[in-house]
Motif scaffolding. Sequence first.
Motif, PDB file in Angstrom:
ATOM      1  N   SER A 261      -1.345   6.049 -14.288  1.00  0.00           N
ATOM      2  CA  SER A 261      -2.187   4.987 -13.758  1.00  0.00           C
ATOM      3  C   SER A 261      -2.776   5.415 -12.419  1.00  0.00           C
ATOM      4  CB  SER A 261      -1.350   3.716 -13.556  1.00  0.00           C
ATOM      5  OG  SER A 261      -0.809   3.279 -14.773  1.00  0.00           O
ATOM      6  N   GLU A 262      -3.928   4.861 -12.114  1.00  0.00           N
ATOM      7  CA  GLU A 262      -4.528   5.115 -10.807  1.00  0.00           C
ATOM      8  C   GLU A 262      -3.585   4.615  -9.717  1.00  0.00           C
ATOM      9  OE1 GLU A 262      -7.620   6.246  -9.229  1.00  0.00           O
ATOM     10  OE2 GLU A 262      -7.405   7.464 -11.024  1.00  0.00           O
ATOM     11  N   PRO A 263      -3.435   5.368  -8.622  1.00  0.00           N
ATOM     12  CA  PRO A 263      -2.548   4.897  -7.555  1.00  0.00           C
ATOM     13  C   PRO A 263      -3.122   3.686  -6.841  1.00  0.00           C
ATOM     14  CG  PRO A 263      -3.742   6.846  -6.848  1.00  0.00           C
ATOM     15  CD  PRO A 263      -4.053   6.665  -8.307  1.00  0.00           C
ATOM     16  N   VAL A 264      -2.248   2.947  -6.201  1.00  0.00           N
ATOM     17  CA  VAL A 264      -2.661   1.846  -5.332  1.00  0.00           C
ATOM     18  C   VAL A 264      -2.926   2.436  -3.956  1.00  0.00           C
ATOM     19  CG1 VAL A 264      -1.989  -0.331  -4.278  1.00  0.00           C
ATOM     20  CG2 VAL A 264      -1.271   0.199  -6.619  1.00  0.00           C
ATOM     21  N   ARG A 265      -4.116   2.248  -3.444  1.00  0.00           N
ATOM     22  CA  ARG A 265      -4.483   2.840  -2.150  1.00  0.00           C
ATOM     23  C   ARG A 265      -4.526   1.757  -1.072  1.00  0.00           C
ATOM     24  NH1 ARG A 265      -7.620   5.393  -6.036  1.00  0.00           N
ATOM     25  NH2 ARG A 265      -7.416   7.674  -6.084  1.00  0.00           N
ATOM     26  N   ILE A 266      -3.831   2.027   0.028  1.00  0.00           N
ATOM     27  CA  ILE A 266      -3.972   1.183   1.211  1.00  0.00           C
ATOM     28  C   ILE A 266      -4.356   2.089   2.368  1.00  0.00           C
ATOM     29  CG2 ILE A 266      -2.283  -0.481   0.357  1.00  0.00           C
ATOM     30  CD1 ILE A 266      -0.322   0.535   2.407  1.00  0.00           C
TER      31      ILE A 266
ATOM     32  N   SER B 260       0.527   7.032  16.395  1.00  0.00           N
ATOM     33  CA  SER B 260       1.447   7.872  15.622  1.00  0.00           C
ATOM     34  C   SER B 260       2.697   7.101  15.214  1.00  0.00           C
ATOM     35  CB  SER B 260       1.828   9.114  16.432  1.00  0.00           C
ATOM     36  OG  SER B 260       0.693   9.923  16.673  1.00  0.00           O
ATOM     37  N   GLU B 261       3.226   6.299  16.125  1.00  0.00           N
ATOM     38  CA  GLU B 261       4.389   5.478  15.775  1.00  0.00           C
ATOM     39  C   GLU B 261       4.041   4.484  14.674  1.00  0.00           C
ATOM     40  OE1 GLU B 261       6.245   3.482  18.997  1.00  0.00           O
ATOM     41  OE2 GLU B 261       6.959   5.299  19.971  1.00  0.00           O
ATOM     42  N   GLY B 262       2.895   3.835  14.803  1.00  0.00           N
ATOM     43  CA  GLY B 262       2.493   2.870  13.789  1.00  0.00           C
ATOM     44  C   GLY B 262       2.277   3.524  12.438  1.00  0.00           C
ATOM     45  N   LYS B 263       1.664   4.697  12.438  1.00  0.00           N
ATOM     46  CA  LYS B 263       1.433   5.433  11.190  1.00  0.00           C
ATOM     47  C   LYS B 263       2.747   5.825  10.529  1.00  0.00           C
ATOM     48  CE  LYS B 263       1.031   9.671  11.287  1.00  0.00           C
ATOM     49  NZ  LYS B 263       1.960  10.813  11.175  1.00  0.00           N
ATOM     50  N   ASP B 264       3.698   6.317  11.326  1.00  0.00           N
ATOM     51  CA  ASP B 264       4.988   6.728  10.762  1.00  0.00           C
ATOM     52  C   ASP B 264       5.741   5.530  10.172  1.00  0.00           C
ATOM     53  OD1 ASP B 264       4.481   9.331  11.438  1.00  0.00           O
ATOM     54  OD2 ASP B 264       5.766   9.360  13.205  1.00  0.00           O
ATOM     55  N   GLY B 265       5.689   4.393  10.861  1.00  0.00           N
ATOM     56  CA  GLY B 265       6.330   3.200  10.321  1.00  0.00           C
ATOM     57  C   GLY B 265       5.705   2.775   8.999  1.00  0.00           C
ATOM     58  N   ALA B 266       4.380   2.801   8.928  1.00  0.00           N
ATOM     59  CA  ALA B 266       3.691   2.436   7.686  1.00  0.00           C
ATOM     60  C   ALA B 266       4.001   3.431   6.580  1.00  0.00           C
ATOM     61  CB  ALA B 266       2.184   2.361   7.935  1.00  0.00           C
ATOM     62  N   LEU B 267       4.038   4.716   6.915  1.00  0.00           N
ATOM     63  CA  LEU B 267       4.328   5.750   5.923  1.00  0.00           C
ATOM     64  C   LEU B 267       5.736   5.581   5.358  1.00  0.00           C
ATOM     65  CD1 LEU B 267       3.442   8.317   4.458  1.00  0.00           C
ATOM     66  CD2 LEU B 267       4.269   9.632   6.430  1.00  0.00           C
ATOM     67  N   LEU B 268       6.690   5.259   6.213  1.00  0.00           N
ATOM     68  CA  LEU B 268       8.061   5.039   5.741  1.00  0.00           C
ATOM     69  C   LEU B 268       8.113   3.877   4.750  1.00  0.00           C
ATOM     70  CD1 LEU B 268      11.062   5.766   5.877  1.00  0.00           C
ATOM     71  CD2 LEU B 268      11.267   4.200   7.834  1.00  0.00           C
ATOM     72  N   ALA B 269       7.403   2.808   5.047  1.00  0.00           N
ATOM     73  CA  ALA B 269       7.372   1.657   4.135  1.00  0.00           C
ATOM     74  C   ALA B 269       6.800   2.052   2.772  1.00  0.00           C
ATOM     75  CB  ALA B 269       6.552   0.519   4.745  1.00  0.00           C
ATOM     76  N   VAL B 270       5.725   2.833   2.776  1.00  0.00           N
ATOM     77  CA  VAL B 270       5.102   3.272   1.524  1.00  0.00           C
ATOM     78  C   VAL B 270       6.041   4.195   0.753  1.00  0.00           C
ATOM     79  CG1 VAL B 270       3.243   4.713   0.588  1.00  0.00           C
ATOM     80  CG2 VAL B 270       2.728   2.951   2.284  1.00  0.00           C
TER      81      VAL B 270
ATOM     82  N   LEU C 239       4.235  -0.017  -7.130  1.00  0.00           N
ATOM     83  CA  LEU C 239       3.789  -1.371  -7.448  1.00  0.00           C
ATOM     84  C   LEU C 239       3.519  -1.465  -8.939  1.00  0.00           C
ATOM     85  CD1 LEU C 239       1.342  -2.267  -4.518  1.00  0.00           C
ATOM     86  CD2 LEU C 239       3.689  -3.020  -4.865  1.00  0.00           C
ATOM     87  N   SER C 240       4.416  -2.121  -9.657  1.00  0.00           N
ATOM     88  CA  SER C 240       4.318  -2.233 -11.123  1.00  0.00           C
ATOM     89  C   SER C 240       4.193  -0.854 -11.761  1.00  0.00           C
ATOM     90  CB  SER C 240       3.121  -3.106 -11.513  1.00  0.00           C
ATOM     91  OG  SER C 240       3.266  -4.410 -10.989  1.00  0.00           O
ATOM     92  N   GLY C 241       4.951   0.092 -11.232  1.00  0.00           N
ATOM     93  CA  GLY C 241       4.945   1.445 -11.769  1.00  0.00           C
ATOM     94  C   GLY C 241       3.844   2.337 -11.232  1.00  0.00           C
ATOM     95  N   ARG C 242       2.945   1.806 -10.449  1.00  0.00           N
ATOM     96  CA  ARG C 242       1.848   2.610  -9.890  1.00  0.00           C
ATOM     97  C   ARG C 242       2.239   3.169  -8.526  1.00  0.00           C
ATOM     98  NH1 ARG C 242      -3.259  -1.173  -9.849  1.00  0.00           N
ATOM     99  NH2 ARG C 242      -4.287   0.751  -9.149  1.00  0.00           N
TER     100      ARG C 242
ATOM    101  N   ILE D 257       1.857   4.462  -4.748  1.00  0.00           N
ATOM    102  CA  ILE D 257       1.105   3.958  -3.596  1.00  0.00           C
ATOM    103  C   ILE D 257       0.706   5.139  -2.721  1.00  0.00           C
ATOM    104  CG2 ILE D 257       1.129   2.362  -1.641  1.00  0.00           C
ATOM    105  CD1 ILE D 257       3.775   1.250  -3.173  1.00  0.00           C
ATOM    106  N   VAL D 258      -0.529   5.151  -2.293  1.00  0.00           N
ATOM    107  CA  VAL D 258      -1.032   6.215  -1.423  1.00  0.00           C
ATOM    108  C   VAL D 258      -1.503   5.583  -0.113  1.00  0.00           C
ATOM    109  CG1 VAL D 258      -2.798   7.980  -1.097  1.00  0.00           C
ATOM    110  CG2 VAL D 258      -1.727   7.690  -3.337  1.00  0.00           C
ATOM    111  N   LEU D 259      -1.008   6.107   1.002  1.00  0.00           N
ATOM    112  CA  LEU D 259      -1.467   5.657   2.324  1.00  0.00           C
ATOM    113  C   LEU D 259      -2.571   6.601   2.783  1.00  0.00           C
ATOM    114  CD1 LEU D 259      -0.907   3.627   4.670  1.00  0.00           C
ATOM    115  CD2 LEU D 259       0.491   5.429   5.705  1.00  0.00           C
ATOM    116  N   MET D 260      -3.777   6.065   2.893  1.00  0.00           N
ATOM    117  CA  MET D 260      -4.925   6.853   3.344  1.00  0.00           C
ATOM    118  C   MET D 260      -5.063   6.685   4.862  1.00  0.00           C
ATOM    119  SD  MET D 260      -7.641   5.982   0.279  1.00  0.00           S
ATOM    120  CE  MET D 260      -8.743   7.302   0.797  1.00  0.00           C
TER     121      MET D 260
END
Length: 411
Positions: free
Chosen positions: A61-66, A81-91, A100-103, A105-108
């Motif tokens: 399936s196509e990835p979910v992009r945020i 950089s801190e904010g990016k690392d926190g978001a990356l860890l969550a992803v 997400l439903s088997g898809r 997730i890609v953090l752009m």
Amino acid sequence: MNSCARWAVSSVRVICLPDQCRQSNGMPGWTRKMLRPAARRLVRRLWLLGAIGLLTACAPSEPVRIGFVGGLSGRVADLGSEGKDGALLAVEQANAAGGLSGRRIVLMVRDDAQDPDKARQAVRELIAAGVQVIVGPMTSAMAEAVIPLADEAGVTLISPTVTGSHFSGRDDHFFRVVSSSAEYARTAANFLADARGARRAALIIDLSNAAYTVDWAEHFGATFAEHGGTVLRVERFSSAEQASLLPQVERMLHDRPDAVVAVAGAVDAARIVQAVRQRAGQIDLLIADWAASERFVELGGAAAEGVWAPQYFDRDDRSPRYRAFHTAYVERFDTEPGAASVAGFDAANVALAALSAKTDASVKAHLLAQTRFAGVQRPIVFDRYGDAARPIHMAVVHDGRFMLVGEGERQ
């Protein structure tokens, strides 16, 4: 070959062509005689289409992009950089749990370099890539630049750290997981007046993020005046110019204030604190929440000791949820998390929760309908305009790290 592909191949094998049916399972040969060549060609085509359809269904399936937008270069890179690392860890944690439903997730990630034009270009790129939600921006100046673009495209922004109070009460696509700058400035002014007895303050603000710093200074001055205090002087500079700050520091100290307040990023706040300590060692020093990071402590060195700052982040939180986050963050990035790390993690998880909703509603509509989301240290509760509020405490640098002021202020 994955299980889906094996199933598809086995399904295809049970479909026989007319020629094959004569030879298999004892089926009679009359099929070949009755089916004309054109009919046989049609069956072959249907067979091929069925095989292609079955195998196509097994394609990933196509990835979910945020998206993520923040300053990852320049003088405010610590925040981004801190904010990016926190978001990356969550992803990454979400992907490890099945996406997400088997898809997947890609953090752009995009760097705005604390430049409005670059921020607008970054958001345009993410919108063109089809993202529905962007974690960021990280400063109020960049928020001013990109909110109109997000509104026009119907893309939701969830900022970890933007606090400018003039973004409050707007029906737009901007959300934030922290309180407004008005609350931070009031907390700081109340503390200096009540706990430190200050009545004469001098401020220095960075105009490169004027949407935040001017707003912060105004709310500080108004609250300080309620206590009978006076802001003697507001010095200004632009971190984009990287000029010497000694003239501003000397003018502030010439007025003999009880306290000096630096409303700037970590790099420049450290420079200001060092210059003040060299000239007035015992004066009270306070930095705004923008600078209250581990980078400030590192750069400020001995001069950072005893510096006050308002913030919501409790580095000594012993709750299981925070300890789990802390352990995962240190293992992943080999450094201690800061306030922006927690906020980035929270903002990304809010975005993921909205995207996982099994409805046709937009991300904005889902956020406003659910309103309450789990946070690392406290729940995130949005009002009808997408603004959140968190309890703010005073912290002080002690033995090379920020500590909350008074055990009783922890909740």
